[in-house]
Design an enzyme around this catalytic site. Sequence first.
Site, mmCIF file in Angstrom:
data_model
loop_
_atom_site.group_PDB
_atom_site.id
_atom_site.type_symbol
_atom_site.label_atom_id
_atom_site.label_comp_id
_atom_site.label_asym_id
_atom_site.label_seq_id
_atom_site.Cartn_x
_atom_site.Cartn_y
_atom_site.Cartn_z
ATOM 1 C CG HIS A 73 -2.167 0.797 1.019
ATOM 2 N ND1 HIS A 73 -2.419 1.914 1.769
ATOM 3 C CD2 HIS A 73 -3.201 0.669 0.161
ATOM 4 C CE1 HIS A 73 -3.566 2.448 1.389
ATOM 5 N NE2 HIS A 73 -4.058 1.719 0.405
ATOM 6 C CE LYS A 75 -1.911 5.023 -1.463
ATOM 7 N NZ LYS A 75 -2.510 4.727 -0.205
ATOM 8 C CG ASP A 80 18.173 12.466 -8.956
ATOM 9 O OD1 ASP A 80 18.154 11.521 -9.773
ATOM 10 O OD2 ASP A 80 17.940 13.648 -9.280
#
Length: 132
Positions: A73, A75, A80
Amino acid sequence: MDCLDSCRKSLDVCIHLLTSMEIAECIIDAHKRGVKVRVICDNEMSTNKGSQVRVIKESGVAVRIPLLNYHMHSKIAIIDGRKIMTGSVNWTVQGMYGNWDNLVVTSQRDLVHDAINDFNRIWNHPTTEMFC
């Protein structure tokens, strides 16, 4: 999108659901610029109607999915190895422009370090496979 477009060396994305074509294009464009791009997506959501995961995979981006009995779940995007973008927002049109969600961008070293470790742990986990 500016945050994703700013990557120059690497972009690691761990995302529950990705249906936004605009975000998928940012990821693909980064890959085309020579940025090392890796994407982890939830197994069930990777084949969800409207998912852009296959489009990303077909563009040459390395995509892996954890084969679990529960949802991946997260996100998060690691830009970089120096900045993260994370929050409750799903990478969908509704999530980005309709829902009341949150999105934080930070370069705080300990948070970036933890995100990199978590991403690599999932990427290298024995239950995680290349998306076909």
